[in-house]
Scaffold this motif. Structure first.
Motif, mmCIF file in Angstrom:
data_model
loop_
_atom_site.group_PDB
_atom_site.id
_atom_site.type_symbol
_atom_site.label_atom_id
_atom_site.label_comp_id
_atom_site.label_asym_id
_atom_site.label_seq_id
_atom_site.Cartn_x
_atom_site.Cartn_y
_atom_site.Cartn_z
ATOM 1 N N ALA A 119 0.840 -1.200 0.000
ATOM 2 C CA ALA A 119 0.000 0.000 0.000
ATOM 3 C C ALA A 119 0.877 1.253 0.000
ATOM 4 O O ALA A 119 0.617 2.212 -0.740
ATOM 5 N N ALA A 120 1.939 1.217 0.809
ATOM 6 C CA ALA A 120 2.865 2.363 0.845
ATOM 7 C C ALA A 120 3.549 2.526 -0.508
ATOM 8 O O ALA A 120 3.744 3.655 -0.994
ATOM 9 N N CYS A 121 3.881 1.421 -1.131
ATOM 10 C CA CYS A 121 4.529 1.464 -2.444
ATOM 11 C C CYS A 121 3.582 2.057 -3.491
ATOM 12 O O CYS A 121 3.988 2.900 -4.300
ATOM 13 N N ASN A 122 2.321 1.635 -3.458
ATOM 14 C CA ASN A 122 1.353 2.189 -4.412
ATOM 15 C C ASN A 122 1.167 3.690 -4.215
ATOM 16 O O ASN A 122 1.051 4.433 -5.194
ATOM 17 N N ARG A 123 1.172 4.118 -2.944
ATOM 18 C CA ARG A 123 1.083 5.566 -2.701
ATOM 19 C C ARG A 123 2.306 6.281 -3.260
ATOM 20 O O ARG A 123 2.196 7.336 -3.886
ATOM 21 N N ALA A 124 3.476 5.703 -3.035
ATOM 22 C CA ALA A 124 4.716 6.321 -3.531
ATOM 23 C C ALA A 124 4.694 6.416 -5.060
ATOM 24 O O ALA A 124 5.120 7.423 -5.641
ATOM 25 N N ILE A 125 4.185 5.372 -5.699
ATOM 26 C CA ILE A 125 4.120 5.370 -7.171
ATOM 27 C C ILE A 125 3.244 6.518 -7.666
ATOM 28 O O ILE A 125 3.634 7.283 -8.551
ATOM 29 N N VAL A 126 2.056 6.649 -7.074
ATOM 30 C CA VAL A 126 1.134 7.703 -7.513
ATOM 31 C C VAL A 126 1.735 9.094 -7.254
ATOM 32 O O VAL A 126 1.714 9.967 -8.119
ATOM 33 N N GLU A 127 2.318 9.255 -6.058
ATOM 34 C CA GLU A 127 2.920 10.559 -5.716
ATOM 35 C C GLU A 127 4.037 10.952 -6.676
ATOM 36 O O GLU A 127 4.101 12.075 -7.144
ATOM 37 N N ARG A 128 4.931 10.014 -6.934
ATOM 38 C CA ARG A 128 6.111 10.358 -7.705
ATOM 39 C C ARG A 128 5.874 10.340 -9.209
ATOM 40 O O ARG A 128 6.739 10.726 -9.984
#
Lengths: 334, 334
Positions: free
Chosen positions: B21-30
């Motif tokens: 979930a943290a990785c998916n958030r990082a992907i969307v943010e970056r």
């Protein structure tokens, strides 16, 4: 093209002759790969030459900041090669995106090797540039060059989004050319200062020089697309026109045009309906509205800012050559 | 598709749920950018989903090596996002190179946004991945991922060079799939071990797991191109056939074929002369020569090597899930 000013760039290149020779060797060495098509396509680009302006900026910036190379101290050379790899990768992808048939007066790589090879070899050179940065080992250099790489891609996407759109503002156009050209000029200069380990003021001065030089350079390039003959330019005249690319000559001619002129511009640029004689009409409208002059005047402002940025450095032959190069950028079109 | 083994991958993903979930958030943010088309195209890819296998490998490898994340200690997450960006960039460029219309069962980005946008947004994601590495700050990680990026490009170029060429050896084919797939699997696993700061033996074990898993994965993918129905595969069946892509099913069927069969293969693959009924004939030749079985058997050997590589780690639920994932890779096609 005024000979006196073209001489500035040649003189700069000669002044840094040993560094440039080392840089050219590094480029050829690091373009190598067991996959034969990669060095083949790369050799095509190397053969096409080009001014190697960006690596020259890295080498000159390092030297201006007093970097003293030695046999095991050649960071400026490998970073200059790295900068040229980033540039070459974007050229390969640009030519695919633009379907260009010529590059620097020779058949473009995509015309000879196909679009697929150009996309993939561009990716290889981009990856290789990051290997060169990693070998260099400076996180600061990596931050500068990876950020510039992202900005270049953003500039190219923005340019694509503004294509065929005459409502593009001059500000948006300037943002496009900042991304596609000035960002890498700026990074090329700044990393030169970084390897010399100089105070931040010198880094920022060189970054400003690079940014302003890049803006001037791209404005002039966009002017030349409507003004130069193909032999001088090394590319097909009217490319930008045929692609509906929004550049300052078009924006200026459109802004200063009559209602009838604007109907013409909307047909050829927005609707992409062009017949063979339309380029001539476009050229004559650009001439009658002084759109080239408008473009070159703006370039001259950036060129002056580039020259001014270097005033914090003590006077030297190298400083003068860099300042003259900024002048040359504009005068080559006059 | 065997449910028991598909469950392994789902279980692995669930086990690492918070990290993912943290990785998916990082992907969307970056993926964000002021240039609107970039997040638009990126959202299309994120929406298309996919298994996020590569970031999962980074997260799992870090955890297997005992990495203990904290609020300010999320290196595994940002490097997992970084790995996914490299993968997504190559997917975007692949689809351009292959003229693919479908990706993961949805219209591919190039079909929706055009080839130009796909090339440029791929470049952006690639640059952004290097920014993520730079932010992470480990030269070792950068060396691993930049080298993998160069190897991917080499693999893709080699694949292009072998296209339509039935004299391609099995070794060359394996080199292609090592480059295009296994190299990033290996790097994704290895950087997980690096962030946990473990002895080199563990890094190398995970690298070996990743390499072998990637080889198995691509062999199965190449088998599925001739065996699966489109709904399961999420891509057009017979894509490889129509492109004249040289994969093991083709090489095995050609090697085991009669003289008459070989005339057929040369016409459809080397001369690219295909009529609508040729795919059916190809499928029946592939079946009669057991070419899919040959391909899957080879995949099973790699999958076993992947499982074995993890034996140096103490038994744990995570180790078992990673080993089961290797098994799943092959059994999904049986």
């Amino acid at each position: 093209m005024a000979d006196g000013t073209e001489a500035a760039l040649r003189e700069l290149s000669d002044y840094l002759g040993d560094d440039m020779a080392a840089c050219n060797r590094a480029i050829v060495e690091r373009m190598d790969s067991p996959v034969a098509l990669i060095p083949q396509l790369a050799a095509h680009l190397v053969a096409a030459g080009g001014k190697r302006l960006r690596p020259l900026l890295t080498l000159a910036s390092a030297r201006l900041c007093g970097y003293e190379p030695g046999p095991a101290r050649q960071r400026h050379v490998s970073l200059a090669a790295c900068v040229e790899f980033i540039h070459t990768a974007t050229l390969l992808h640009d030519d695919v995106v633009d379907d260009s048939l010529l590059r620097r007066g020779l058949a473009s790589a995509n015309a000879v090797f196909g679009n697929k090879a150009s996309v993939l070899v561009g990716d290889f050179l981009f990856a290789r540039s990051f290997q060169l940065m990693t070998d260099d080992g400076s996180l600061k250099v990596m931050a500068i060059l990876s950020s510039a790489s992202a900005t270049i891609a953003e500039g190219e996407v923005l340019q694509m989004s503004t294509q065929n759109d005459l409502s593009t503002s001059v500000e948006q156009y300037l943002e496009v050319i900042h991304g596609k050209t000035a960002a890498l000029f700026a990074a090329a200069c700044r990393v030169g200062a970084v390897v010399a380990d100089r105070p931040e003021a010198e880094e920022l001065a060189l970054e400003s020089y690079g940014t302003n030089l890049g803006m001037a350079f791209q404005l002039v390039d966009d002017a030349l697309d409507y003004a130069a003959d193909q032999a001088i330019l090394g590319k097909t005249v009217g490319d930008d026109f045929r692609e509906g690319k929004i550049t300052l000559p078009i924006l200026a001619a459109y802004a200063a045009g009559s209602d009838e002129d604007r109907i013409f511009w909307r047909r050829v640029i927005e609707d992409s309906e062009q017949s063979p004689e339309d380029l001539d009409r476009a050229l004559s409208l650009i001439e009658s509205t002084d759109a080239i002059e408008t473009t070159l005047n703006r370039a001259a402002v950036y060129a002056q800012a580039a020259r001014d940025a270097l005033e914090i450095f003590p006077e030297s032959r190298l400083r003068r050559l860099l300042q003259d190069t900024a002048g040359y950028t504009v005068s080559r079109a006059r």
